[in-house]
Design a protein around this motif. Structure first.
Motif, PDB file in Angstrom:
ATOM      1  N   UNK A  63       0.918  -1.153  -0.003  1.00  0.00           N
ATOM      2  CA  UNK A  63      -0.188  -0.081  -0.052  1.00  0.00           C
ATOM      3  C   UNK A  63       0.949   1.264   0.058  1.00  0.00           C
ATOM      4  N   UNK A  64       0.589   2.116  -0.942  1.00  0.00           N
ATOM      5  CA  UNK A  64       1.413   3.189  -0.881  1.00  0.00           C
ATOM      6  C   UNK A  64       0.677   4.536  -0.392  1.00  0.00           C
ATOM      7  N   UNK A  65      -0.462   4.679  -0.028  1.00  0.00           N
ATOM      8  CA  UNK A  65      -1.315   5.744   0.944  1.00  0.00           C
ATOM      9  C   UNK A  65      -2.187   5.006   1.590  1.00  0.00           C
ATOM     10  N   UNK A  66      -2.424   5.485   2.879  1.00  0.00           N
ATOM     11  CA  UNK A  66      -3.592   4.990   4.067  1.00  0.00           C
ATOM     12  C   UNK A  66      -4.071   6.293   4.691  1.00  0.00           C
ATOM     13  N   UNK A  67      -5.247   6.470   4.646  1.00  0.00           N
ATOM     14  CA  UNK A  67      -5.933   7.410   5.280  1.00  0.00           C
ATOM     15  C   UNK A  67      -6.971   6.913   6.271  1.00  0.00           C
ATOM     16  N   UNK A  68      -7.121   7.193   7.536  1.00  0.00           N
ATOM     17  CA  UNK A  68      -8.086   6.818   8.580  1.00  0.00           C
ATOM     18  C   UNK A  68      -8.607   7.729   9.410  1.00  0.00           C
ATOM     19  N   UNK A  69     -10.125   8.185   9.367  1.00  0.00           N
ATOM     20  CA  UNK A  69     -10.647   9.120  10.326  1.00  0.00           C
ATOM     21  C   UNK A  69     -11.262   8.224  11.419  1.00  0.00           C
ATOM     22  N   UNK A  70     -10.968   8.708  12.539  1.00  0.00           N
ATOM     23  CA  UNK A  70     -11.656   8.065  13.763  1.00  0.00           C
ATOM     24  C   UNK A  70     -11.909   8.990  14.823  1.00  0.00           C
ATOM     25  N   UNK A  71     -12.953   9.269  15.418  1.00  0.00           N
ATOM     26  CA  UNK A  71     -13.435   9.973  16.440  1.00  0.00           C
ATOM     27  C   UNK A  71     -12.744  11.390  16.251  1.00  0.00           C
ATOM     28  N   UNK A  72     -13.065  12.056  15.279  1.00  0.00           N
ATOM     29  CA  UNK A  72     -12.328  13.270  15.327  1.00  0.00           C
ATOM     30  C   UNK A  72     -10.884  13.382  15.025  1.00  0.00           C
ATOM     31  N   UNK A  73     -10.333  12.435  14.801  1.00  0.00           N
ATOM     32  CA  UNK A  73      -8.710  12.278  14.529  1.00  0.00           C
ATOM     33  C   UNK A  73      -8.805  11.792  13.108  1.00  0.00           C
ATOM     34  N   UNK A  74      -7.573  12.196  12.444  1.00  0.00           N
ATOM     35  CA  UNK A  74      -7.276  11.662  10.876  1.00  0.00           C
ATOM     36  C   UNK A  74      -5.893  11.297  11.023  1.00  0.00           C
ATOM     37  N   UNK A  75      -5.545  10.071  10.375  1.00  0.00           N
ATOM     38  CA  UNK A  75      -4.281   9.593   9.982  1.00  0.00           C
ATOM     39  C   UNK A  75      -3.980   9.456   8.743  1.00  0.00           C
ATOM     40  N   UNK A  76      -3.007  10.048   8.291  1.00  0.00           N
ATOM     41  CA  UNK A  76      -2.627   9.877   6.745  1.00  0.00           C
ATOM     42  C   UNK A  76      -1.165   9.354   6.808  1.00  0.00           C
TER      43      UNK A  76
END
Length: 169
Positions: free
Chosen positions: A19-32
């Motif tokens: 995987x070259x790019x991963x994005x996660x939004x969880x409980x007001x937080x965002x991880x890229x």
């Protein structure tokens, strides 16, 4: 907000995958997380707007928010694209398999190969053998020129019409 061990596990899994790019939004937080040669991790919390940027996936992550910016200058390197290679290969003649069978680059084990890259050939030159139903069929070049590339390995199964050699006429 993600716990630190959860973030470390995500980084480890992304690092081990293709995987070259991963994005996660969880409980007001965002991880890229992006991996173009090195990974960049950004943790953005909506109310506090904190960013954590990590340039090496193996570096330890602290529990306190840290703002860290590292810019790496990468010298541009010449890259031969697939499109350029495809255009070059279009100009070359392809010797294809006339049948389904097993490709052999030499007449018998221990003998020298029929042709190698760089060899000059003519239309009657035997370039390989394709075995089909216990019959060993000698394949002639049908073109004069120079062998540029052998596309299959000795003992490999080949399909009808599959390119075996690239020849510069």
């Amino acid at each position: 907000m993600l716990k630190i061990h959860e973030l470390r596990e995500i980084i480890r899994l992304i690092d081990q995958s293709s995987i070259q790019e991963f994005e996660l939004e969880n409980e007001g937080s965002k991880v890229t997380i992006r991996k173009p040669g090195h990974s960049t991790v950004q943790v953005v919390e909506q109310p506090a707007s904190v960013q954590v940027v990590q340039t090496a996936p193996a570096a330890p992550i602290t529990e306190q928010p840290v703002v860290q910016e590292k810019k790496e200058e990468v010298a541009p390197q010449p890259v031969v694209t697939a499109q350029v290679q495809a255009q070059e290969e279009e100009q070359l003649h392809k010797i294809v398999s006339p049948m389904v069978g097993t490709f052999y680059s030499k007449p018998e084990p221990g003998a020298p190969t029929y042709v190698q890259p760089g060899d000059k050939i003519n239309a009657n030159t035997i370039v390989c053998i394709v075995e089909a139903m216990k019959l060993f069929n000698e394949i002639e070049a049908e073109v004069s020129g120079e062998i540029v590339k052998v596309l299959v390995q000795d003992g490999q199964l080949v399909e009808y019409g599959q390119p075996l050699f690239l020849v510069k006429p």
